[in-house]
Design an enzyme around this catalytic site. Structure first.
Site, short mmCIF file in Angstrom:
data_model
loop_
_atom_site.label_atom_id
_atom_site.label_comp_id
_atom_site.label_asym_id
_atom_site.label_seq_id
_atom_site.Cartn_x
_atom_site.Cartn_y
_atom_site.Cartn_z
N ILE A 1 7.33 -96.64 -19.76
CA ILE A 1 7.13 -96.31 -18.35
C ILE A 1 8.39 -96.57 -17.55
O ILE A 1 9.06 -97.58 -17.75
CB ILE A 1 5.99 -97.16 -17.76
CG1 ILE A 1 4.70 -96.99 -18.58
CG2 ILE A 1 5.75 -96.84 -16.29
CD1 ILE A 1 3.68 -98.09 -18.34
N CYS A 2 8.73 -95.65 -16.66
CA CYS A 2 9.78 -95.90 -15.67
C CYS A 2 9.37 -95.21 -14.38
O CYS A 2 8.18 -94.95 -14.16
CB CYS A 2 11.14 -95.43 -16.16
SG CYS A 2 11.31 -93.64 -16.34
N GLY A 3 10.32 -94.87 -13.53
CA GLY A 3 9.97 -94.24 -12.26
C GLY A 3 9.57 -92.79 -12.42
O GLY A 3 8.59 -92.33 -11.83
N MET B 1 5.96 -93.56 -13.01
CA MET B 1 5.10 -94.16 -12.00
C MET B 1 4.87 -93.22 -10.82
O MET B 1 3.86 -93.34 -10.12
CB MET B 1 5.70 -95.48 -11.52
CG MET B 1 5.61 -96.61 -12.51
SD MET B 1 3.90 -96.98 -13.03
CE MET B 1 3.17 -97.50 -11.47
#
Length: 247
Positions: free
Chosen positions: A208-210, A236
């Site tokens: 997961i990242c932005g 996200m």
């Protein structure tokens, strides 16, 4: 000197000759990039001995899942993503730029060669697998999905499916929003010695990242450890939109 020691010495010599000693100068031409072709035998040696090489399979998702080299991650690296990946690596992972070399893989070497040329010209030393995957059929790894969307992830979490949520953003970013149960290991730490020691290899790891950019880059390292990775599509940003739509 036993056979094991001889093998190690040979692999180091190959790694230095093929990877460490080849440097483009400012007068290099596209034709000169032929010397950046790496044979499958050499690549296997480098991967087996965990030299500083990151392998990225740039074929379609279906082609990657139907059989790829162990240690190779997946990233299409097309015109919409290549520059973004290179810029992120240069800005956030200067140690990776200075210590690692990249090897790109496609079906026949043509697209990988072009992408390798572009990345090298942008400042990241990049090679390509000579002949691509067309001539390889043995010892391939088969994968399930490499990307998961927010809706599917929410469903899996609701059913208590055994997943490891790996958030590679900076710690302060998690203060704004995070997925419950996610473990934070910043992207730069993933590439440090022992940076992946706490990440399991016996269950799917959702990265997961932005937006999905940094998460995809993280899989370049995860793949070498045989980690079953799935990138959260849209990161996200997409997850938060999904949550808001359900409110």
């Amino acid at each position: 000197m036993n056979q094991k020691h001889i093998g190690i010495i040979v692999s180091i010599i190959i790694g230095i000759t093929i990877i460490g000693a080849v440097v483009l100068d400012q007068n290099s031409t596209p034709d000169s990039l032929e010397k950046f072709a790496v044979t499958s035998e050499t690549l296997n040696v480098l991967l087996e001995n965990k030299e500083h090489v990151l392998v990225v399979d740039i074929r379609t998702t279906d082609e990657y899942q139907s059989g790829h080299l162990f240690g190779a991650s997946h990233d299409v690296l097309d015109s919409s993503t290549l520059e973004k990946r290179v810029t992120t690596i240069q800005n956030r992972l200067p140690d990776v730029v200075s210590r690692y070399n990249f090897v790109l893989i496609d079906n026949d070497g043509s697209d990988a060669k072009k992408a390798a040329q572009t990345m090298t010209e942008m400042g990241i030393q990049t090679f390509y697998l000579d002949g691509g995957m067309n001539n390889l059929s043995d010892n391939l790894v088969f994968s399930s999905q490499t990307v998961i969307d927010s809706e599917e992830l929410a469903s899996k979490l609701a059913s208590d499916e055994d997943l490891y949520l790996l958030d590679v953003r900076q710690p302060d970013e998690l203060l704004e929003s995070k997925i419950d149960g996610a473990v934070n290991i910043p992207l730069a730490d993933i590439f440090k010695p022992n940076g992946m020691d706490s990440i399991p290899t016996d269950k799917p790891v959702v990265v997961i990242c932005g937006s999905g950019n940094r998460a995809t880059i993280a899989t370049y390292a995860l793949a070498q450890e045989g980690i079953d990775f799935q990138v959260l599509k849209g990161g996200m940003n997409a997850w938060n939109s999904q949550v808001q739509s359900e409110m």
